[in-house]
Design a protein around this motif. Structure first.
Motif, short mmCIF file in Angstrom:
data_model
loop_
_atom_site.label_atom_id
_atom_site.label_comp_id
_atom_site.label_asym_id
_atom_site.label_seq_id
_atom_site.Cartn_x
_atom_site.Cartn_y
_atom_site.Cartn_z
N THR A 149 43.03 2.46 25.32
CA THR A 149 42.80 1.92 23.97
C THR A 149 41.39 1.34 23.79
N TRP A 151 38.41 -1.26 21.71
CA TRP A 151 38.31 -2.71 21.51
C TRP A 151 38.45 -3.13 20.04
N ILE A 157 46.39 -1.44 18.12
CA ILE A 157 46.46 -0.08 18.69
C ILE A 157 47.32 -0.06 19.97
N ALA A 213 39.85 7.01 34.28
CA ALA A 213 39.80 8.36 34.87
C ALA A 213 40.92 8.56 35.88
N GLY A 228 39.65 6.23 20.92
CA GLY A 228 38.31 5.79 21.28
C GLY A 228 37.30 6.77 20.72
N SER A 229 36.15 6.85 21.36
CA SER A 229 35.08 7.69 20.84
C SER A 229 35.37 9.17 21.10
N VAL A 232 34.31 10.29 24.78
CA VAL A 232 35.27 10.00 25.86
C VAL A 232 36.55 10.81 25.66
N GLY A 252 36.65 9.37 16.46
CA GLY A 252 35.74 8.78 15.48
C GLY A 252 35.94 9.25 14.04
N GLY A 253 35.16 8.67 13.16
CA GLY A 253 35.21 9.05 11.75
C GLY A 253 33.86 8.85 11.08
N CYS A 284 37.57 2.78 12.70
CA CYS A 284 37.46 4.24 12.72
C CYS A 284 37.56 4.79 11.30
N PHE A 383 29.42 2.89 13.37
CA PHE A 383 30.35 1.85 13.83
C PHE A 383 29.77 0.45 13.68
N PHE A 448 49.69 8.67 10.89
CA PHE A 448 48.24 8.42 10.88
C PHE A 448 47.57 9.32 11.91
P1 NAD Z 1 35.33 4.33 23.98
O1 NAD Z 1 35.57 5.80 23.88
O2 NAD Z 1 34.06 3.88 24.54
O3 NAD Z 1 36.49 3.67 24.89
C1 NAD Z 1 37.86 3.83 24.60
C2 NAD Z 1 38.66 3.59 25.87
O4 NAD Z 1 38.40 4.65 26.80
C3 NAD Z 1 38.30 2.29 26.59
O5 NAD Z 1 39.46 1.69 27.11
C4 NAD Z 1 37.39 2.79 27.70
O6 NAD Z 1 37.32 1.92 28.80
C5 NAD Z 1 38.08 4.10 28.06
N1 NAD Z 1 37.24 5.05 28.80
C6 NAD Z 1 35.88 5.12 28.87
N2 NAD Z 1 35.50 6.14 29.68
C7 NAD Z 1 36.64 6.73 30.12
C8 NAD Z 1 36.90 7.84 30.98
N3 NAD Z 1 35.91 8.55 31.55
N4 NAD Z 1 38.18 8.19 31.21
C9 NAD Z 1 39.19 7.51 30.63
N5 NAD Z 1 39.01 6.43 29.82
C10 NAD Z 1 37.74 6.05 29.56
O7 NAD Z 1 35.60 3.74 22.53
P2 NAD Z 1 35.40 2.23 22.03
O8 NAD Z 1 33.94 1.93 21.98
O9 NAD Z 1 36.30 1.32 22.80
O10 NAD Z 1 35.99 2.32 20.54
C11 NAD Z 1 35.26 2.75 19.43
C12 NAD Z 1 35.61 4.18 19.09
O11 NAD Z 1 37.01 4.30 18.88
C13 NAD Z 1 34.97 4.65 17.79
O12 NAD Z 1 34.48 5.96 17.95
C14 NAD Z 1 36.14 4.65 16.79
O13 NAD Z 1 36.00 5.53 15.71
C15 NAD Z 1 37.26 5.03 17.68
N6 NAD Z 1 38.53 4.61 17.10
C16 NAD Z 1 39.36 5.58 16.59
C17 NAD Z 1 40.56 5.22 16.01
C18 NAD Z 1 41.50 6.26 15.46
O14 NAD Z 1 42.68 5.97 15.31
N7 NAD Z 1 41.03 7.46 15.16
C19 NAD Z 1 40.93 3.87 15.92
C20 NAD Z 1 40.05 2.92 16.45
C21 NAD Z 1 38.87 3.30 17.04
#
Ligand code: NAD
Length: 480
Positions: A149, A151, A157, A213, A228-229, A232, A252-253, A284, A383, A448
């Motif tokens: 998840t 931050w 989430i 990972a 997340g992004s 990733v 992302g969005g 997002c 963001f 969603f």
């Molecule tokens: P991030 O991708 O940097 O990290 C998300 C999670 O992945 C964290 O827990 C992180 O530690 C983990 N992670 C990082 N590298 C990894 C790897 N190699 N293997 C497995 N896990 C790994 O994202 P963030 O900065 O925490 O959050 C912001 C992003 O999340 C934005 O792009 C935003 O749009 C997106 N987001 C999307 C939604 C949605 O529902 N579509 C909701 C909220 C946030």
């Protein structure tokens, strides 16, 4: 308040990591330390996965109403401590206290919602073609699931992934984002106090590259739900392709709000301003592009600039708009603002670090006008609290530009014209469509998810659809 040293939650106990390394979570409003967490290792993560695998069968055999009762009690515990958890959320993630309180309430509501759903998961009966027979489906959990998840909604989430997973009888290994894991510990304590059996939920903190990972590459993990992004998310997809795990990726969005001439301009400004600057633009679903008809363009831009200027920036415990979560997120936003200027967009308001008495990661809410769709500030997810206002001359151009994106998460149109509203629903490439509403804000009982690079598309979160990812169907033909 003294910063607490936290531990991992494994097999029903709070245990030390085998690593002696820790990391600190700091308050983005002033740099103070909120909590310290173990920087866990592959060994810690594997131990959590083993605990989940050992607990899963018994949890799956536990009657649905009993599983639901655990979630219901956890919801009650979280509700009782909601004010404290909201304050912790603001202190570790930065969002305004009212926003944090809304998010904690959302986590409570999600737990109550899936507590009820746990009783509905038996499958369904259908009429068989032959006599003396029965035809039905049986709903079963997927098995051991990994939840990873971000931050920005650090309790909602994890709750909207863990609650349906647990309701359906899965065992969970959860890795929260390192920027804001404290509220996940609060949620875990509530589930623990509610009597969740040992091993059914395990929480491991640490880096994405090690803990994350290990989860995504582990053969025991049957399904991975990641938010997340997009970058990733792609790594998670590659890793899961090797193991064959089911994946759900929410990413992302670059969400557009189209403003048409029939709109009330003041109302449109409020819808776009709250969608763009709420939660400091770190959603997002945040509105990051306003696509505005030329006939009301100047009036709209002036109104949005005033809206941004009127926002009070400061620590989330006292102001309308809190800081960005980390120095690097702030830096990223400031870089995009520089690029916007270099690309030739007009900086109407904001664009800088505000002059405040606080030592935090603050940025002014920023409005760019005269933006062209091909500019980076109109294409890439920033963001942060930055909105690009793009002029258009008709509805067709507005929809073409709204769809000119690698993303397709949420999209809104502000119009009084019924035909435009309905055509927008048909033509927009997005998983969530809003008419006369901001792009942010979701109801918990409807699906969603996004399209294009915003989502893996196959599975939706929340509502009944949120259970699909965590379940599998067996079809039974019974002839007697
Ligand atoms: P991030 O991708 O940097 O990290 C998300 C999670 O992945 C964290 O827990 C992180 O530690 C983990 N992670 C990082 N590298 C990894 C790897 N190699 N293997 C497995 N896990 C790994 O994202 P963030 O900065 O925490 O959050 C912001 C992003 O999340 C934005 O792009 C935003 O749009 C997106 N987001 C999307 C939604 C949605 O529902 N579509 C909701 C909220 C946030």
């Amino acid at each position: 308040m003294a910063a607490q040293q936290r531990m991992n939650y494994c097999n029903g106990k709070w245990i030390e990591s085998e690593s002696t390394e820790t990391f600190s979570v700091t308050n983005p409003a002033d740099g103070s330390v909120v909590s310290r967490f173990p920087k866990s290792t592959e060994v810690d993560t594997e131990r959590a996965i083993r605990a989940a695998a050992d607990a899963q069968d018994t949890w799956a055999e536990t009657p649905g109403p009993e599983r639901g009762a655990v979630l219901r009690r956890a919801a009650g515990h979280l509700e009782n401590r909601a004010d404290d958890v909201a304050e912790t959320l603001t202190r570790e993630e930065g969002k305004a206290l009212a926003e944090a309180a809304g998010e904690v309430q959302r986590a409570v509501d999600i737990l109550y919602y899936y507590a009820e759903k746990a009783s509905d998961l038996a499958g369904e009966a259908k009429a068989p073609s032959g006599q003396n027979s029965r035809l039905r489906t049986v709903t079963e959990p997927v098995g051991v699931v990994g939840l990873i998840t971000p931050w920005n909604y650090p309790i909602a989430i994890p709750a909207w992934k863990a609650a349906p997973a647990l309701a359906a009888g899965n065992a969970v290994v959860l890795k929260p984002a390192s920027q804001a894991p404290t509220v996940v510990h609060e949620l875990t304590e509530c589930l623990d106090e509610a009597g969740l059996p040992d091993g059914v939920l395990n929480v491991v903190t640490g880096s994405g590259s090690e803990v994350g990972a290990t989860i995504t590459s582990h053969e025991t993990i049957d399904a991975i739900s990641f938010t997340g992004s997009s970058a990733v998310g792609e790594l998670v997809r590659e890793s899961a392709t090797e193991t064959g795990a089911r994946i759900q990726l929410e990413m992302g969005g670059k969400n557009p709000a189209v403003v048409m001439p029939s709109a009330d301009v003041d109302e449109a400004v409020t819808i776009v301003g709250s969608g763009a600057f709420g939660v400091t633009g770190q959603a997002c679903t945040a509105t990051s592009r306003a696509i505005v008809h030329e006939s009301i363009y100047d009036e709209f831009v002036d109104g949005l600039a005033d809206y941004a200027t009127d926002l009070d920036i400061g620590p989330g415990l006292e102001a309308d708009m809190g800081p960005q979560v980390t120095a690097s997120e702030l830096e990223g936003t400031l870089d995009y603002i520089e690029r916007g200027k270099e690309e030739g967009a007009t900086l109407e308001v904001g664009g800088d670090v505000p002059d405040t008495e606080y030592d935090g990661h603050y940025v002014e809410p920023t409005v760019f006008s005269n933006v062209k769709s091909e500019m980076q500030i109109a294409q890439e997810e920033i963001f942060g609290p930055v909105v690009a206002v793009i002029p258009v001359s008709d509805f067709e151009e507005a929809v073409t530009i709204a769809n000119d994106s690698q993303y397709g998460l949420s999209a809104s149109i502000i119009t009084k014209n019924l035909s435009e509203a309905n055509r927008f629903i048909d033509e927009i490439e997005a998983g969530v469509v809003k008419i006369n509403e901001k792009t942010t804000g979701l109801e918990l009982h409807v699906p969603f998810g996004g399209t294009k690079n915003s989502s893996s598309e196959t599975w939706r979160e929340q509502g009944d659809a949120g259970l699909d990812f965590f379940t599998t169907t067996k079809t039974v033909y019974l002839n007697y």
